[in-house]
Design a protein around this motif. Structure first.
Motif, mmCIF file in Angstrom:
data_model
loop_
_atom_site.group_PDB
_atom_site.id
_atom_site.type_symbol
_atom_site.label_atom_id
_atom_site.label_comp_id
_atom_site.label_asym_id
_atom_site.label_seq_id
_atom_site.Cartn_x
_atom_site.Cartn_y
_atom_site.Cartn_z
ATOM 1 N N ARG A 146 83.549 56.901 54.200
ATOM 2 C CA ARG A 146 84.092 56.070 53.126
ATOM 3 C C ARG A 146 83.367 54.718 53.122
ATOM 4 N N PRO A 147 82.783 54.316 51.974
ATOM 5 C CA PRO A 147 82.083 53.033 51.899
ATOM 6 C C PRO A 147 83.040 51.887 51.594
ATOM 7 N N ASP A 148 82.659 50.674 52.023
ATOM 8 C CA ASP A 148 83.399 49.486 51.607
ATOM 9 C C ASP A 148 82.548 48.704 50.608
ATOM 10 N N ALA A 149 83.044 47.569 50.183
ATOM 11 C CA ALA A 149 82.360 46.796 49.141
ATOM 12 C C ALA A 149 81.040 46.210 49.615
ATOM 13 N N GLN A 150 80.833 46.101 50.916
ATOM 14 C CA GLN A 150 79.600 45.522 51.456
ATOM 15 C C GLN A 150 78.557 46.582 51.829
ATOM 16 N N GLY A 151 78.840 47.846 51.533
ATOM 17 C CA GLY A 151 77.870 48.895 51.815
ATOM 18 C C GLY A 151 77.952 49.486 53.207
ATOM 19 N N PHE A 152 79.037 49.230 53.935
ATOM 20 C CA PHE A 152 79.238 49.816 55.251
ATOM 21 C C PHE A 152 80.104 51.066 55.136
ATOM 22 N N LEU A 153 79.803 52.047 55.963
ATOM 23 C CA LEU A 153 80.517 53.312 55.959
ATOM 24 C C LEU A 153 81.397 53.446 57.195
ATOM 25 N N LYS A 154 82.579 54.035 57.015
ATOM 26 C CA LYS A 154 83.453 54.366 58.134
ATOM 27 C C LYS A 154 83.900 55.814 58.003
ATOM 28 N N LEU A 155 84.230 56.418 59.132
ATOM 29 C CA LEU A 155 84.767 57.773 59.153
ATOM 30 C C LEU A 155 86.283 57.729 59.038
#
Length: 261
Positions: A146-155
């Motif tokens: 899942r991406p956040d608004a800053q372009g980082f992904l988390k599981l």
């Protein structure tokens, strides 16, 4: 107190500048390998090596687990290079998952005596994760990013429990979910220059039940490198679910190296 602290820091910096070897003085990978640098992957941190570290230290190895910023390949390689520079002799690099990309680039350092890949990406020259993944069916875990608004992904929690670490305990899965390192999506396109495995001996741990990197892809990368390979009945995090055989392979690699090929 402030003056004392500044004085102490200044003295430390001066000592560091005097002690840091110039390029001409930098030692190469000769002599037995005593130093092991562990490089975690995406959505992880140095704690992912927590079960392997004491096993290696019990064998007399000097072990460092770096903390990657996971902001870009360049930043992550720089982190590993700083760790290499501090050590006083040959270094064995061990990379998990995305950490394999990092050690493939950082491993060109002359102090690096060998490379160990644990369910890891091993790109060739000018390669990246996205380049390695072209044309294949995405593994199940990718759908849980899942991406956040800053372009980082988390599981997601589901992704950790079912695809990333399905063979760990419920408590371990919860800990990984809570402490995972958010990973910038641009690391997937981070491109290496020259693959260090062309010149350095390699070892590979294939995770037979991996749902983040297809096991067949792991076998193909190990074969391309002519890596000494073991296969474990493991999830993506073999170093947590099967720490003893992973540590044994790392120990074997350290004992077998000392001079870069």
């Amino acid at each position: 107190m402030k003056f004392s602290l500044l004085s102490t820091l200044s003295a430390a910096l001066l000592f560091s500048a005097a002690a840091t070897p110039t390029p001409a003085q930098t030692p190469s990978a000769t002599g037995p390998t005593h130093n092991v640098i562990l490089v975690h992957g995406a959505w992880a941190n140095g704690a992912s090596w927590s079960k392997v570290i004491p096993l290696l230290e019990a064998k007399g190895l000097n072990v460092v687990a770096v903390e990657l910023p996971l902001t870009s390949l360049e930043d992550d390689v720089a982190t590993v290079k700083r760790a290499i520079a501090i050590e006083d002799g040959p270094v064995l690099l061990v990379g998990h998952s995305y950490g394999g990309v990092v050690i493939t680039e950082a491993g060109n350092d002359p102090k690096v005596s060998g490379l160990v890949y644990v369910a890891a990406f091993a790109p060739g020259d000018n390669g990246s994760i996205n380049q390695l993944s072209q044309g294949g069916t995405p593994p199940p875990g990718i759908a849980e990013l899942r991406p956040d608004a800053q372009g980082f992904l988390k599981l997601t929690q589901k992704g950790v429990s079912e695809d990333f670490a399905q063979d760990l305990t419920a408590a371990e899965k919860a800990n990984i979910t809570a402490t995972q390192g958010p990973t910038n999506a641009k690391v997937l396109n981070g491109t290496i220059t020259t693959a260090a495995w062309h010149q350095k001996p390699t070892w590979y741990v294939v995770s037979a039940n991996d749902r983040m990197i297809p096991p067949d892809a792991e076998r193909a990368m190990a074969k391309a490198m002519h890596a000494e390979t073991i296969t474990l009945p493991s999830s993506h995090v073999a170093m947590l679910s099967h720490p003893a055989p992973v540590a044994a392979l790392i120990e074997k690699a350290a004992a077998s190296t000392g001079s870069a090929k």
